[in-house]
Motif scaffolding. Structure first.
Motif, PDB file in Angstrom:
ATOM      1  N   MET A  87      38.727 130.949  67.728  1.00  0.00           N
ATOM      2  CA  MET A  87      38.808 130.472  69.111  1.00  0.00           C
ATOM      3  C   MET A  87      38.858 131.633  70.111  1.00  0.00           C
ATOM      4  O   MET A  87      38.234 131.593  71.155  1.00  0.00           O
ATOM      5  CB  MET A  87      40.044 129.589  69.286  1.00  0.00           C
ATOM      6  N   SER A 124      41.726 128.481  65.733  1.00  0.00           N
ATOM      7  CA  SER A 124      42.192 127.149  66.104  1.00  0.00           C
ATOM      8  C   SER A 124      43.397 126.781  65.240  1.00  0.00           C
ATOM      9  O   SER A 124      43.393 127.003  64.030  1.00  0.00           O
ATOM     10  CB  SER A 124      41.082 126.121  65.894  1.00  0.00           C
ATOM     11  N   ASP A 169      35.733 130.816  71.904  1.00  0.00           N
ATOM     12  CA  ASP A 169      34.923 129.777  71.275  1.00  0.00           C
ATOM     13  C   ASP A 169      33.490 130.259  71.076  1.00  0.00           C
ATOM     14  O   ASP A 169      32.525 129.511  71.287  1.00  0.00           O
ATOM     15  CB  ASP A 169      34.956 128.496  72.111  1.00  0.00           C
ATOM     16  N   LYS A 224      41.347 124.108  75.099  1.00  0.00           N
ATOM     17  CA  LYS A 224      41.204 124.502  73.696  1.00  0.00           C
ATOM     18  C   LYS A 224      41.902 125.824  73.424  1.00  0.00           C
ATOM     19  O   LYS A 224      42.210 126.139  72.274  1.00  0.00           O
ATOM     20  CB  LYS A 224      39.720 124.602  73.331  1.00  0.00           C
ATOM     21  N   CYS A 253      48.255 122.655  69.174  1.00  0.00           N
ATOM     22  CA  CYS A 253      47.704 123.359  68.021  1.00  0.00           C
ATOM     23  C   CYS A 253      47.477 122.404  66.854  1.00  0.00           C
ATOM     24  O   CYS A 253      46.549 122.598  66.065  1.00  0.00           O
ATOM     25  CB  CYS A 253      48.619 124.511  67.622  1.00  0.00           C
TER      26      CYS A 253
END
Length: 237
Positions: free
Chosen positions: A1, A27, A62, A153, A180
């Motif tokens: 991420m 992530s 990302d 995110k 999370c």
């Protein structure tokens, strides 16, 4: 991420705040960023958020470069600074609607999110008041709600628990875990090592702009406290 490769930032006058720093936040990670005052934590965080330019290296969110696609990167993240300087001439609800507009949150979704988050952080009754009347803790709560309004995110926080009362701090920790658990990633700086040790699954320690230790919490502590590790690698105790 979040991928940081060989990040270097030097200020005018030759002071190197961050030197060849590389980190990878995946992530599901709640990742603590630890170091003494002036170690380079805030500079790193501002570079990630696209606020601070850097001299060398790469930051990807990302899979996208913060330099090549800053708007797209920022749409996926939220940044909470260490000092909640926000528009004092707005009311709390006006500020939250402004943030929701920026991130394109629908009217239905924002009403639901604001109602839930304001109730959880216990500032519902203050949303109609001017931000200039808010205490530091209330401003911090408002900034947190603004950061959560689009359920990012990637959540970047700089000393997020400073100024929060114990109940609000617990609420924030629970929300971090929930985010999370749903696939988001969190990267935050803190001086409260006990919180980092209990809350985070990974951590990095920085000294004079350089990474001196990093990995999972189990790998780092090996049965000792995070405080002991920090003192050992940073202070030589």
């Amino acid at each position: 991420m979040l991928e940081i490769k060989n990040l270097t930032k030097t200020y005018h006058g030759g002071k190197t705040a961050v030197s060849n720093l590389s980190l990878h936040i995946q992530s599901g990670d709640i990742y603590a960023f630890i170091g003494h005052n002036g170690a380079g934590k805030t500079t790193t965080i501002k570079c990630i958020a696209g606020i601070q330019k850097f001299d060398a290296g790469e930051i990807r969110i990302d899979g996208m470069s913060i330099l090549e696609k800053p708007v797209q990167c920022k749409a996926k993240m939220a940044y909470i600074p260490d000092n909640p300087d926000i528009y004092e001439y707005l009311t709390g609800i006006q500020y939250l609607n402004f943030i929701a507009d920026v991130f394109g949150v629908s009217a239905e979704e924002r009403v639901k999110r604001i109602r839930e988050e304001a109730a959880d952080f216990e500032i519902t009754e203050a949303l109609g008041d001017l931000i200039s009347s808010y205490s530091h803790g209330m401003r911090q709560k408002l900034v947190i709600i603004g950061a959560l309004i689009h359920w990012p995110k990637l959540l970047i926080l700089d000393e997020p628990f400073v100024g929060l009362d114990p109940k609000a701090a617990l609420t924030l920790k629970n929300k971090m875990r929930k985010m999370c658990g749903e696939g988001a990633a969190i990267f935050f700086s803190t001086h409260v090592l006990e919180v980092a040790e209990k809350l985070c699954n990974k951590a990095a320690i920085i000294k004079d702009g350089r990474l001196v230790a990093g990995g999972t919490m189990e790998e780092l502590t090996r049965g000792e406290s995070l405080e002991s590790l920090f003192m050992e690698v940073v202070s030589g105790v």
